[in-house]
Motif scaffolding. Structure first.
Motif, PDB file in Angstrom:
ATOM      1  N   UNK A 168     -16.346  33.273   1.657  1.00  0.00           N
ATOM      2  CA  UNK A 168     -17.217  32.145   1.337  1.00  0.00           C
ATOM      3  C   UNK A 168     -17.168  31.838  -0.160  1.00  0.00           C
ATOM      4  N   UNK A 169     -17.220  32.871  -0.978  1.00  0.00           N
ATOM      5  CA  UNK A 169     -17.156  32.674  -2.433  1.00  0.00           C
ATOM      6  C   UNK A 169     -15.828  32.054  -2.830  1.00  0.00           C
ATOM      7  N   UNK A 170     -14.747  32.544  -2.253  1.00  0.00           N
ATOM      8  CA  UNK A 170     -13.421  31.977  -2.563  1.00  0.00           C
ATOM      9  C   UNK A 170     -13.332  30.509  -2.137  1.00  0.00           C
ATOM     10  N   UNK A 171     -13.887  30.168  -1.000  1.00  0.00           N
ATOM     11  CA  UNK A 171     -13.871  28.777  -0.538  1.00  0.00           C
ATOM     12  C   UNK A 171     -14.689  27.896  -1.467  1.00  0.00           C
ATOM     13  N   UNK A 172     -15.862  28.379  -1.879  1.00  0.00           N
ATOM     14  CA  UNK A 172     -16.733  27.592  -2.762  1.00  0.00           C
ATOM     15  C   UNK A 172     -16.079  27.373  -4.118  1.00  0.00           C
ATOM     16  N   UNK A 173     -15.524  28.423  -4.703  1.00  0.00           N
ATOM     17  CA  UNK A 173     -14.865  28.291  -6.014  1.00  0.00           C
ATOM     18  C   UNK A 173     -13.631  27.407  -5.907  1.00  0.00           C
ATOM     19  N   UNK A 174     -12.862  27.584  -4.851  1.00  0.00           N
ATOM     20  CA  UNK A 174     -11.674  26.752  -4.665  1.00  0.00           C
ATOM     21  C   UNK A 174     -12.012  25.282  -4.487  1.00  0.00           C
ATOM     22  N   UNK A 175     -13.075  25.007  -3.748  1.00  0.00           N
ATOM     23  CA  UNK A 175     -13.483  23.612  -3.554  1.00  0.00           C
ATOM     24  C   UNK A 175     -13.954  22.994  -4.862  1.00  0.00           C
ATOM     25  N   UNK A 176     -14.700  23.761  -5.668  1.00  0.00           N
ATOM     26  CA  UNK A 176     -15.193  23.243  -6.944  1.00  0.00           C
ATOM     27  C   UNK A 176     -14.042  22.960  -7.910  1.00  0.00           C
ATOM     28  N   UNK A 177     -13.083  23.872  -7.983  1.00  0.00           N
ATOM     29  CA  UNK A 177     -11.944  23.687  -8.889  1.00  0.00           C
ATOM     30  C   UNK A 177     -11.077  22.528  -8.428  1.00  0.00           C
ATOM     31  N   UNK A 178     -10.806  22.466  -7.134  1.00  0.00           N
ATOM     32  CA  UNK A 178      -9.963  21.383  -6.613  1.00  0.00           C
ATOM     33  C   UNK A 178     -10.627  20.024  -6.808  1.00  0.00           C
ATOM     34  N   UNK A 179     -11.912  19.939  -6.585  1.00  0.00           N
ATOM     35  CA  UNK A 179     -12.598  18.660  -6.772  1.00  0.00           C
ATOM     36  C   UNK A 179     -12.622  18.244  -8.237  1.00  0.00           C
ATOM     37  N   UNK A 180     -12.727  19.211  -9.143  1.00  0.00           N
ATOM     38  CA  UNK A 180     -12.702  18.860 -10.567  1.00  0.00           C
ATOM     39  C   UNK A 180     -11.320  18.371 -10.994  1.00  0.00           C
ATOM     40  N   UNK A 181     -10.277  18.955 -10.454  1.00  0.00           N
ATOM     41  CA  UNK A 181      -8.917  18.503 -10.776  1.00  0.00           C
ATOM     42  C   UNK A 181      -8.690  17.095 -10.245  1.00  0.00           C
ATOM     43  N   UNK A 182      -9.101  16.854  -9.009  1.00  0.00           N
ATOM     44  CA  UNK A 182      -8.952  15.523  -8.426  1.00  0.00           C
ATOM     45  C   UNK A 182      -9.791  14.508  -9.194  1.00  0.00           C
ATOM     46  N   UNK A 183     -11.009  14.861  -9.550  1.00  0.00           N
ATOM     47  CA  UNK A 183     -11.871  13.972 -10.317  1.00  0.00           C
ATOM     48  C   UNK A 183     -11.304  13.654 -11.683  1.00  0.00           C
ATOM     49  N   UNK A 184     -10.686  14.634 -12.318  1.00  0.00           N
ATOM     50  CA  UNK A 184     -10.090  14.417 -13.638  1.00  0.00           C
ATOM     51  C   UNK A 184      -8.995  13.358 -13.577  1.00  0.00           C
ATOM     52  N   UNK A 185      -8.164  13.439 -12.547  1.00  0.00           N
ATOM     53  CA  UNK A 185      -7.059  12.481 -12.446  1.00  0.00           C
ATOM     54  C   UNK A 185      -7.513  11.119 -11.932  1.00  0.00           C
ATOM     55  N   UNK A 186      -8.544  11.069 -11.111  1.00  0.00           N
ATOM     56  CA  UNK A 186      -8.989   9.791 -10.561  1.00  0.00           C
ATOM     57  C   UNK A 186      -9.873   9.003 -11.525  1.00  0.00           C
ATOM     58  N   UNK A 187     -10.540   9.689 -12.428  1.00  0.00           N
ATOM     59  CA  UNK A 187     -11.359   8.974 -13.409  1.00  0.00           C
ATOM     60  C   UNK A 187     -10.440   8.235 -14.372  1.00  0.00           C
TER      61      UNK A 187
END
Length: 77
Positions: free
Chosen positions: A35-54
């Motif tokens: 669960x911790x790995x999924x949560x951290x992975x989702x947060x990191x992946x969403x920040x990377x996607x957000x960085x490029x889409x902004x």
């Protein structure tokens, strides 16, 4: 607004939502480490996607022209 100010709130929202979803009864078989790995992975992946889409920073955009002069060379006679 700069991208660096928007990335942490995106990560926090995604981490909270992932935690809420993973704490439901259907995911009781998933271990806490996974669960911790999924949560951290989702947060990191969403920040990377957000960085490029902004878009680019607003400070780097050319300012609006201040004069109201109209090009009069194309005026019909």
């Amino acid at each position: 607004m700069k991208k660096s100010k928007l990335i942490p709130p995106i990560m926090i929202v995604v981490a909270v939502l992932a935690t809420i979803i993973l704490n439901q009864e259907e995911y009781s078989e998933v271990t806490i480490i996974n669960k911790i790995l999924i949560i951290v992975g989702a947060a990191v992946l969403s920040s990377i996607i957000g960085y490029f889409l902004l878009g680019t920073d607003v400070d780097k955009v050319d300012p609006k022209p201040t004069n109201n002069i109209v090009n009069k060379t194309n005026k019909k006679k």
